[in-house]
Design an enzyme around this catalytic site. Structure first.
Site, PDB file in Angstrom:
ATOM      1  N   GLY A 260       6.642   5.117   8.263  1.00  0.00           N
ATOM      2  CA  GLY A 260       5.814   6.323   8.272  1.00  0.00           C
ATOM      3  C   GLY A 260       5.864   6.984   9.633  1.00  0.00           C
ATOM      4  O   GLY A 260       6.893   6.939  10.308  1.00  0.00           O
ATOM      5  N   SER A 261       4.745   7.563  10.025  1.00  0.00           N
ATOM      6  CA  SER A 261       4.734   8.348  11.255  1.00  0.00           C
ATOM      7  C   SER A 261       4.647   7.459  12.488  1.00  0.00           C
ATOM      8  O   SER A 261       4.103   6.348  12.440  1.00  0.00           O
ATOM      9  CB  SER A 261       3.547   9.311  11.238  1.00  0.00           C
ATOM     10  OG  SER A 261       2.341   8.577  11.211  1.00  0.00           O
ATOM     11  N   THR A 262       5.124   7.973  13.600  1.00  0.00           N
ATOM     12  CA  THR A 262       5.064   7.240  14.864  1.00  0.00           C
ATOM     13  C   THR A 262       3.606   7.001  15.259  1.00  0.00           C
ATOM     14  O   THR A 262       3.251   5.939  15.766  1.00  0.00           O
ATOM     15  CB  THR A 262       5.820   8.031  15.948  1.00  0.00           C
ATOM     16  OG1 THR A 262       7.176   8.167  15.501  1.00  0.00           O
ATOM     17  CG2 THR A 262       5.817   7.320  17.290  1.00  0.00           C
TER      18      THR A 262
ATOM     19  N   GLY B 152       2.281   4.186  13.239  1.00  0.00           N
ATOM     20  CA  GLY B 152       3.009   2.988  13.674  1.00  0.00           C
ATOM     21  C   GLY B 152       2.431   2.418  14.960  1.00  0.00           C
ATOM     22  O   GLY B 152       2.264   1.207  15.114  1.00  0.00           O
TER      23      GLY B 152
ATOM     24  N   GLU C 221       9.300   1.412  10.876  1.00  0.00           N
ATOM     25  CA  GLU C 221      10.385   2.390  10.719  1.00  0.00           C
ATOM     26  C   GLU C 221       9.717   3.750  10.788  1.00  0.00           C
ATOM     27  O   GLU C 221       8.943   4.105   9.903  1.00  0.00           O
ATOM     28  CB  GLU C 221      11.114   2.133   9.398  1.00  0.00           C
ATOM     29  CG  GLU C 221      12.514   2.698   9.391  1.00  0.00           C
ATOM     30  CD  GLU C 221      12.525   4.124   8.924  1.00  0.00           C
ATOM     31  OE1 GLU C 221      12.553   5.038   9.789  1.00  0.00           O
ATOM     32  OE2 GLU C 221      12.516   4.326   7.698  1.00  0.00           O
TER      33      GLU C 221
ATOM     34  N   LYS D 168       0.849  -1.201   0.000  1.00  0.00           N
ATOM     35  CA  LYS D 168       0.000   0.000   0.000  1.00  0.00           C
ATOM     36  C   LYS D 168       0.880   1.244   0.000  1.00  0.00           C
ATOM     37  O   LYS D 168       1.522   1.571   0.990  1.00  0.00           O
ATOM     38  CB  LYS D 168      -0.933   0.046   1.214  1.00  0.00           C
ATOM     39  CG  LYS D 168      -2.045   1.076   0.999  1.00  0.00           C
ATOM     40  CD  LYS D 168      -2.581   1.726   2.246  1.00  0.00           C
ATOM     41  CE  LYS D 168      -1.893   2.999   2.643  1.00  0.00           C
ATOM     42  NZ  LYS D 168      -1.943   4.147   1.717  1.00  0.00           N
TER      43      LYS D 168
HETATM   44  P1  NAP Z   1       1.649   8.408   7.710  1.00  0.00           P
HETATM   45  O1  NAP Z   1       0.228   8.801   7.864  1.00  0.00           O
HETATM   46  O2  NAP Z   1       2.257   7.590   8.782  1.00  0.00           O
HETATM   47  O3  NAP Z   1       1.776   7.658   6.304  1.00  0.00           O
HETATM   48  C1  NAP Z   1       2.612   6.546   6.029  1.00  0.00           C
HETATM   49  C2  NAP Z   1       1.802   5.449   5.348  1.00  0.00           C
HETATM   50  O4  NAP Z   1       0.836   4.945   6.260  1.00  0.00           O
HETATM   51  C3  NAP Z   1       1.013   5.933   4.139  1.00  0.00           C
HETATM   52  O5  NAP Z   1       0.948   4.901   3.182  1.00  0.00           O
HETATM   53  C4  NAP Z   1      -0.349   6.175   4.742  1.00  0.00           C
HETATM   54  O6  NAP Z   1      -1.383   6.178   3.810  1.00  0.00           O
HETATM   55  C5  NAP Z   1      -0.456   4.994   5.669  1.00  0.00           C
HETATM   56  N1  NAP Z   1      -1.482   5.132   6.699  1.00  0.00           N
HETATM   57  C6  NAP Z   1      -2.033   6.266   7.204  1.00  0.00           C
HETATM   58  N2  NAP Z   1      -2.957   5.955   8.141  1.00  0.00           N
HETATM   59  C7  NAP Z   1      -2.992   4.601   8.225  1.00  0.00           C
HETATM   60  C8  NAP Z   1      -3.732   3.668   9.004  1.00  0.00           C
HETATM   61  N3  NAP Z   1      -4.636   4.068   9.910  1.00  0.00           N
HETATM   62  N4  NAP Z   1      -3.498   2.354   8.828  1.00  0.00           N
HETATM   63  C9  NAP Z   1      -2.592   1.924   7.945  1.00  0.00           C
HETATM   64  N5  NAP Z   1      -1.869   2.763   7.164  1.00  0.00           N
HETATM   65  C10 NAP Z   1      -2.052   4.078   7.303  1.00  0.00           C
HETATM   66  O7  NAP Z   1       2.537   9.671   7.480  1.00  0.00           O
HETATM   67  P2  NAP Z   1       2.036  11.073   6.845  1.00  0.00           P
HETATM   68  O8  NAP Z   1       0.705  11.458   7.438  1.00  0.00           O
HETATM   69  O9  NAP Z   1       2.128  10.964   5.387  1.00  0.00           O
HETATM   70  O10 NAP Z   1       3.138  12.039   7.393  1.00  0.00           O
HETATM   71  C11 NAP Z   1       3.028  12.563   8.706  1.00  0.00           C
HETATM   72  C12 NAP Z   1       4.366  12.640   9.386  1.00  0.00           C
HETATM   73  O11 NAP Z   1       4.922  11.336   9.518  1.00  0.00           O
HETATM   74  C13 NAP Z   1       5.433  13.398   8.635  1.00  0.00           C
HETATM   75  O12 NAP Z   1       5.297  14.763   8.787  1.00  0.00           O
HETATM   76  C14 NAP Z   1       6.672  12.821   9.246  1.00  0.00           C
HETATM   77  O13 NAP Z   1       6.942  13.417  10.475  1.00  0.00           O
HETATM   78  C15 NAP Z   1       6.315  11.383   9.466  1.00  0.00           C
HETATM   79  N6  NAP Z   1       6.790  10.504   8.377  1.00  0.00           N
HETATM   80  C16 NAP Z   1       7.882   9.736   8.585  1.00  0.00           C
HETATM   81  C17 NAP Z   1       8.362   8.944   7.553  1.00  0.00           C
HETATM   82  C18 NAP Z   1       9.548   8.092   7.715  1.00  0.00           C
HETATM   83  O14 NAP Z   1      10.255   7.873   6.752  1.00  0.00           O
HETATM   84  N7  NAP Z   1       9.805   7.543   8.882  1.00  0.00           N
HETATM   85  C19 NAP Z   1       7.741   8.947   6.318  1.00  0.00           C
HETATM   86  C20 NAP Z   1       6.604   9.724   6.137  1.00  0.00           C
HETATM   87  C21 NAP Z   1       6.140  10.484   7.179  1.00  0.00           C
HETATM   88  P3  NAP Z   1      -2.013   7.589   3.304  1.00  0.00           P
HETATM   89  O15 NAP Z   1      -0.926   8.283   2.599  1.00  0.00           O
HETATM   90  O16 NAP Z   1      -3.096   7.154   2.417  1.00  0.00           O
HETATM   91  O17 NAP Z   1      -2.473   8.310   4.546  1.00  0.00           O
END
Ligand code: NAP
Ligand code: MG
Length: 476
Positions: free
Chosen positions: A227-229, A232, A249, A174
């Site tokens: 992705g985000s903490t 996670g 991660e 995904k």
């Molecule tokens: P995020 O929401 O954690 O997104 C990462 C992935 O998780 C995306 O594919 C997202 O899909 C998916 N996701 C979101 N909600 C989910 C759920 N309830 N169940 C399963 N999967 C889900 O991150 P973001 O909102 O794009 O970014 C927010 C913050 O996270 C950033 O500002 C940054 O601080 C941090 N971040 C960290 C990393 C890293 O490399 N560690 C990468 C990205 C972001 P959708 O895109 O469809 O929501």
């Protein structure tokens, strides 16, 4: 440009059951790119079910040599299509084209590494006390759900999919809503290279609408997430119900520690890109710089000079080093941090404003005199913002470094070998680099301490993470 816009299911792009679509916006131009279909919950369940069936019928028991051949073939096809992949990445998230090309090559390299790993990843024979013959097997789990972010969409997808497939699992991938295109191309090209239909399913769609269905599907044995903490933590909670395996991660607030005995000028010249690369949207960004007091002012001067020379602009141009932020929403998030910095009287040594009339650009921003309780110091910003602070005493500085809930990456600059080893041991972090800013090697484990995550991507450690360990004792 030819955009893949449908879920990739069982070896083909399908018309989605739901007509739900997301318009992708090119963040450098604010122009719409294409409308990508969102998979429905029914399609999630169908994809997992089909991935499980192909795992049982074909992939699990395929001869390792044949599986390796397919992964090498995927790597070759990815290389043949690397310019297409790079162009799509550049268009969907505004990644500078030169970085996008490097990342397309990295994805192919990851498949080569894990194709080669198949014949080298093995169990043990163990001389158990009772005699007999005791051996271990590393067995695939079944269906792995890989959920990936938008900051390095293609390489992260590859470094989850390749080891999971190499270990004999099937994968449901995904991608993030902002970056589905290169994941869909990965599905298409892997299939074209000979991967059995259904062994890699790719489901665009928002995490909030299909995430739970994917994570809680009983046939999913492992969830591999970057992705985000916050998300996670939710995945960990949901996975706990049936004790699914997870690797996470997550975020970071990585230190860059510069001692006066180092080649500090080199450190200062190279440090801006260790935080501003990918416009700061990097979980390994060195966003807290600790500089020994005796060189602090000179270091900051060189750092600022190097920052002002960075080429920010059109990501399609070869010379561009920094593109826009990924979305207007992400820019707003970063600007809220900057507003907080202003309110608290942090000193803006450079940057702080928007750039250009179109696109979600922000100037690389250097903050000084940031308090240890300030948001910009404590929280992951995920934008082009760095805090630089002086330190006097090594032990006290390490306490400040480790005061963060995160522990992903970091740099240590010193020419004193004993200090390098002492500080490397003391910093609570999964990945460190001495006298460089590298965080990532395909052959080495990558992941975090504390709230930066659980488990490791890359290296042979990832193969361990995509297998169950079985012990067999044969009485003789
Ligand atoms: P995020 O929401 O954690 O997104 C990462 C992935 O998780 C995306 O594919 C997202 O899909 C998916 N996701 C979101 N909600 C989910 C759920 N309830 N169940 C399963 N999967 C889900 O991150 P973001 O909102 O794009 O970014 C927010 C913050 O996270 C950033 O500002 C940054 O601080 C941090 N971040 C960290 C990393 C890293 O490399 N560690 C990468 C990205 C972001 P959708 O895109 O469809 O929501
Ligand atoms: Mg989110």
């Amino acid at each position: 440009m030819n955009f893949p816009t449908e879920p990739f299911l069982n070896g083909a792009f399908r018309d989605p059951a739901s007509k739900n679509r997301t318009t992708l916006i090119n963040p450098a131009t604010e122009e719409p790119l294409c409308d990508v279909a969102a998979a429905s919950v029914e399609e999630v369940n169908f994809a997992v079910q089909s991935a499980s069936e192909v795992w049982h019928s074909t992939w699990r028991d395929m001869k390792p040599g044949k599986r390796a051949e397919i992964l090498f073939s995927i790597a070759r096809v990815l290389r043949e299509n690397s310019e297409r992949i790079a162009r799509l990445e550049c268009a969907q998230i505004g990644k500078p084209i030169s970085d996008a090309r490097d990342e397309a090559a990295l994805g192919a390299r990851v498949f080569e590494y894990y194709a080669g790993a198949i014949g080298k990843f093995c169990g043990q024979t163990i001389p158990v006390a009772s005699g007999g013959f005791d051996f271990t097997l590393r067995q695939p789990m079944g269906v792995v759900a890989a959920i990936v972010p938008w900051n390095f969409p293609f390489p992260i997808a590859c470094w989850k999919v390749a080891p999971a497939l190499a270990a004999g699992n099937s994968v449901v991938l995904k991608p993030a809503s902002l970056s589905p295109l290169t994941a869909l191309v990965l599905g298409e090209l892997a299939h074209a290279a000979g991967l059995p239909a259904g062994a890699l399913q790719v489901l665009p769609g928002s995490g909030s609408s299909i995430g739970d269905a994917l994570v809680t599907n009983a046939l999913v044995r492992k969830v591999s997430f970057t992705g985000s903490t916050e998300v996670g933590r939710r995945i960990m909670e949901l996975a706990s119900r049936d004790l699914k395996r997870i690797s996470l991660e997550l975020g970071g607030k990585s230190p860059n520690i510069v001692f006066a005995d180092s080649d500090w000028r080199l450190a200062a010249e190279s440090s801006p890109m260790s935080v501003f690369a990918n416009t700061g949207q990097d979980c390994c960004a060195r966003s807290r710089v600790f500089v020994e007091k005796s060189i602090f002012e000179a270091f900051v001067e060189v750092f600022l000079d190097a920052t002002r020379k960075l080429v920010v602009g059109d990501p399609e141009k070869d010379e561009t080093q920094l593109g826009p932020l990924v979305s207007s929403g992400q820019r707003v998030v970063v600007e809220e941090f900057l507003a907080d910095a202003r309110a608290r009287g942090n000193k803006f040594a450079c940057g702080g404003g928007r750039l250009f009339s179109k696109g979600y650009f922000l100037e690389p921003t250097v903050l000084l005199e940031v308090g240890k309780e300030d948001r910009c110091w404590r929280e992951e910003i995920f934008g082009p913002v760095v805090c630089i602070t002086p330190f006097e005493e090594e032990a006290r500085m390490i306490q400040d470094v480790n005061a963060s809930p995160y522990g992903l990456s970091g740099s240590i600059w010193t020419n004193d070998l004993r200090r390098a080893i002492r500080v490397s041991r003391a910093v609570e972090s999964g990945v460190l680099s001495v006298n460089s800013h590298s965080s990532l090697h395909v052959e080495a484990p990558f992941g975090g301490f504390k709230q930066s995550g659980i488990g490791r991507d890359l290296g042979m450690h990832a193969m361990e993470g995509y297998t169950e360990l079985k012990n067999v004792y044969v009485a003789l």
